[in-house]
Scaffold this motif. Structure first.
Motif, PDB file in Angstrom:
ATOM      1  N   ASN A  83     -57.602  -8.577 -34.825  1.00  0.00           N
ATOM      2  CA  ASN A  83     -58.352  -8.800 -36.055  1.00  0.00           C
ATOM      3  C   ASN A  83     -57.894 -10.102 -36.693  1.00  0.00           C
ATOM      4  N   ASP A  84     -58.583 -10.493 -37.737  1.00  0.00           N
ATOM      5  CA  ASP A  84     -58.293 -11.778 -38.374  1.00  0.00           C
ATOM      6  C   ASP A  84     -56.920 -11.813 -39.021  1.00  0.00           C
ATOM      7  N   GLU A  85     -56.452 -10.654 -39.505  1.00  0.00           N
ATOM      8  CA  GLU A  85     -55.148 -10.612 -40.162  1.00  0.00           C
ATOM      9  C   GLU A  85     -54.017 -10.950 -39.188  1.00  0.00           C
ATOM     10  N   ILE A  86     -54.115 -10.450 -37.970  1.00  0.00           N
ATOM     11  CA  ILE A  86     -53.073 -10.703 -36.961  1.00  0.00           C
ATOM     12  C   ILE A  86     -53.221 -12.099 -36.382  1.00  0.00           C
ATOM     13  N   GLY A  87     -54.459 -12.550 -36.187  1.00  0.00           N
ATOM     14  CA  GLY A  87     -54.703 -13.902 -35.710  1.00  0.00           C
ATOM     15  C   GLY A  87     -54.740 -14.027 -34.198  1.00  0.00           C
ATOM     16  N   PRO A  88     -54.961 -15.254 -33.692  1.00  0.00           N
ATOM     17  CA  PRO A  88     -55.203 -15.470 -32.264  1.00  0.00           C
ATOM     18  C   PRO A  88     -53.958 -15.607 -31.392  1.00  0.00           C
ATOM     19  N   ASN A  89     -52.778 -15.766 -31.980  1.00  0.00           N
ATOM     20  CA  ASN A  89     -51.581 -16.040 -31.170  1.00  0.00           C
ATOM     21  C   ASN A  89     -50.636 -14.864 -31.014  1.00  0.00           C
ATOM     22  N   LYS A  90     -50.733 -13.897 -31.894  1.00  0.00           N
ATOM     23  CA  LYS A  90     -49.886 -12.712 -31.780  1.00  0.00           C
ATOM     24  C   LYS A  90     -50.651 -11.611 -31.045  1.00  0.00           C
ATOM     25  N   GLY A  91     -49.942 -10.877 -30.198  1.00  0.00           N
ATOM     26  CA  GLY A  91     -50.615  -9.860 -29.405  1.00  0.00           C
ATOM     27  C   GLY A  91     -51.562 -10.464 -28.391  1.00  0.00           C
ATOM     28  N   ALA A  92     -51.212 -11.635 -27.899  1.00  0.00           N
ATOM     29  CA  ALA A  92     -52.070 -12.383 -26.978  1.00  0.00           C
ATOM     30  C   ALA A  92     -51.444 -12.454 -25.583  1.00  0.00           C
ATOM     31  N   ASP A  93     -52.155 -13.104 -24.681  1.00  0.00           N
ATOM     32  CA  ASP A  93     -51.580 -13.511 -23.395  1.00  0.00           C
ATOM     33  C   ASP A  93     -50.920 -14.873 -23.583  1.00  0.00           C
ATOM     34  N   GLY A  94     -49.776 -15.061 -22.955  1.00  0.00           N
ATOM     35  CA  GLY A  94     -49.135 -16.363 -22.935  1.00  0.00           C
ATOM     36  C   GLY A  94     -49.260 -16.955 -21.538  1.00  0.00           C
ATOM     37  N   ILE A  95     -49.813 -18.152 -21.432  1.00  0.00           N
ATOM     38  CA  ILE A  95     -50.012 -18.797 -20.133  1.00  0.00           C
ATOM     39  C   ILE A  95     -48.900 -19.804 -19.912  1.00  0.00           C
ATOM     40  N   TYR A  96     -48.183 -19.622 -18.812  1.00  0.00           N
ATOM     41  CA  TYR A  96     -47.055 -20.491 -18.470  1.00  0.00           C
ATOM     42  C   TYR A  96     -47.288 -21.138 -17.112  1.00  0.00           C
ATOM     43  N   ASP A  97     -47.083 -22.457 -17.044  1.00  0.00           N
ATOM     44  CA  ASP A  97     -47.052 -23.133 -15.750  1.00  0.00           C
ATOM     45  C   ASP A  97     -45.664 -22.996 -15.140  1.00  0.00           C
ATOM     46  N   ILE A  98     -45.610 -22.908 -13.817  1.00  0.00           N
ATOM     47  CA  ILE A  98     -44.324 -22.936 -13.104  1.00  0.00           C
ATOM     48  C   ILE A  98     -44.174 -24.331 -12.522  1.00  0.00           C
ATOM     49  N   VAL A  99     -43.201 -25.060 -13.020  1.00  0.00           N
ATOM     50  CA  VAL A  99     -43.001 -26.440 -12.571  1.00  0.00           C
ATOM     51  C   VAL A  99     -41.683 -26.541 -11.808  1.00  0.00           C
TER      52      VAL A  99
END
Length: 498
Positions: free
Chosen positions: A345-361
């Protein structure tokens, strides 16, 4: 390009109800007891305020939120069928696949479907064997079931018994499924702190199982702190009754993420929640409560950590991991609220409770996880809809990174992360709230792509089959696997499956 269907899914701002907010705070601050689902993963039912309930009803009436149980989806997804729960009536959990069969985990046991006709799956067998959360996988003639609730013994007729009792049992159960209509329980292995989830690393003669569990306590004889590792079980295929623990590698010599008060709102690391293995690359990724790791599994009995990351700003509970096919990216999910709160929801926002995309370098032991971006469904859910990033799988398309993922009552999302910094949704399927009066855990636990179709295990509603028709994923329909356990990722384009 296929457009997304947007009828009746332009949702207005719906705040977290007072009861839901209280539950959410509790899940973030209270340490989960051993043998209970996630901080989380347990069915939650909490009343919302009359004002919040009225707001949800008004939003439905205005067409801004789908009606109770109303199905909405993008134009490129078709809902083929739903098979409600039957004799096994508990909470639906994970899925596994083999040939023409799908295996559906449930807190009360498991169910086997014949999916040779995806439009009309048929029940082949239902096995009553309680023990949350019954995370499930298959390899050859063997089926593996996780028990993460303290039981009176290791039988399928056991009853709940406190983990403070030394004689209590939890761990791995093993079944012979050579006869799909008559699975036979053949072995059990007790593991420290039980088995919340497990991951197979199959070899010719043996199957190795990485058992993920957590939340030790000095009051639990079989789950003592610090519990900074995983149990490794070796199962001889021809003699599964000889299955035994062969190692308990310490993955966090420094104790892992300390959580609060050092990192408020972040789970302290006391083990792993889930591990995904990529045997073709001798690589695995672990989602371990407060930490994300990658490790070398060339010697499956002795996994070795290569790199480790934390996100103490936006990640509350590292839940699961998915590699892309080239093994140069990992998607980690954050189970904010533990599967018991409305967090989309809007209160939590787009970055919390999300997927985190990580590159392996880098290469070899110098490989590092480098954060690129977050992905979260952009359809805010109602205050009564428990929504959280959960289990998903790759959709095998050469040259692109596309996956399908379950979001509880947020539904099923198909999204493209070929550009690690700019992920985007390309398809979705979901139902409206199952109630306007309370926060209730429901929706897809797992959503996986297997041999041309998406299969989803809805916590409350049962087994769903979806058909994805999109030029960006059409070539995946030609990829056929003899077996799929999503936490044991296959090399989709080598002609082999695990």
């Amino acid at each position: 390009m296929t457009s997304l269907h947007t009828t009746r899914v332009r949702r207005r701002r719906l705040g977290v109800a007072a009861a839901a907010a209280g539950l959410f705070a509790m899940l973030l601050t209270a340490a989960p007891a051993v043998a209970t689902p996630d901080p989380g993963d347990a069915p939650a039912t909490e009343k919302v305020s009359s004002a919040q309930a009225a707001e949800v009803r008004a939003a439905i009436q205005d067409g801004e939120v789908p009606g109770v149980d109303e199905i909405v989806h993008s134009d490129n997804i078709k809902h083929l069928v739903n098979i409600p729960k039957d004799l096994i009536a508990g909470t639906n959990s994970d899925l596994a696949f083999q040939g023409k069969y799908a295996f559906s985990g449930n807190y009360d046991g498991f169910r086997i479907f014949d999916i040779s006709n995806p439009k009309a799956p048929k029940t082949v067998a239902q096995v009553l064997c309680p023990g949350s959360q019954n995370d499930i996988s298959v390899s050859g003639d063997l089926l593996f079931l996780s028990t993460d609730s303290s039981r009176s013994d290791n039988s399928c007729s056991s009853v709940t018994q406190s983990a403070t009792v030394k004689e209590s049992w939890e761990g791995m159960k093993i079944f012979d499924i050579s006869d799909k209509r008559n699975p036979k329980y053949v072995a059990a292995v007790e593991t420290a702190c039980g088995s919340h989830t497990h991951t197979l690393v199959p070899e010719r003669k043996d199957v190795y199982i990485y058992v993920s569990s957590y939340s030790p306590s000095t009051t639990f004889p079989d789950c003592q702190p610090p519990h900074d590792g995983i149990s490794v079980i070796k199962v001889p295929r021809k003699s599964p009754e000889k299955a035994a623990i062969v190692n308990f590698p310490n993955l966090f010599p420094d104790g892992g993420n300390p959580g609060a008060p050092t990192n408020p709102g972040v789970s302290a690391t006391t083990g792993c929640h889930d591990i995904t293995a990529l045997p073709s690359k001798d690589l695995a990724a672990g989602a371990c409560m407060g930490d994300g790791i990658i490790f070398d599994i060339k010697n499956p009995e002795r996994p070795r950590v290569i790199d480790r990351v934390q996100d103490n700003v936006n990640f509350a509970f590292w839940h699961s991991a998915t590699f892309n096919q080239k093994a140069n990216k990992v998607v980690f999910t954050d189970e904010l609220g533990g599967g018991g709160a409305a967090t989309c929801n809007d209160e939590i926002g787009p970055n919390k409770g999300a997927d985190g995309i990580y590159d392996i370098v880098g290469k070899g032991d110098r490989r590092k996880l480098v954060f690129r971006s977050y992905y979260k469904i952009d359809r805010p859910q109602a205050a009564t809809e428990v929504c959280v990033a959960h289990n998903g799988s790759l959709i095998p398309v050469k040259g692109r990174d596309i996956m399908v993922q379950a979001w509880y009552q947020g539904g099923v999302s198909v999204w493209d992360f070929t550009d690690s910094s700019k992920p985007k949704e390309i398809a979705y399927f979901e139902r409206g709230p199952i109630t306007t009066a309370q926060v209730t855990t429901a929706g897809p636990w797992s959503a996986y792509y297997y041999n041309g179709y998406i299969y989803s295990n809805d916590i409350a509603k049962g087994f769903d089959v979806l058909q994805l028709n999109d030029r960006r994923t059409d070539e995946a329909k030609r990829v056929r696997l003899p077996e799929l356990n999503v936490q044991t990722q296959p090399d989709y384009f080598s002609g082999s499956g695990h």
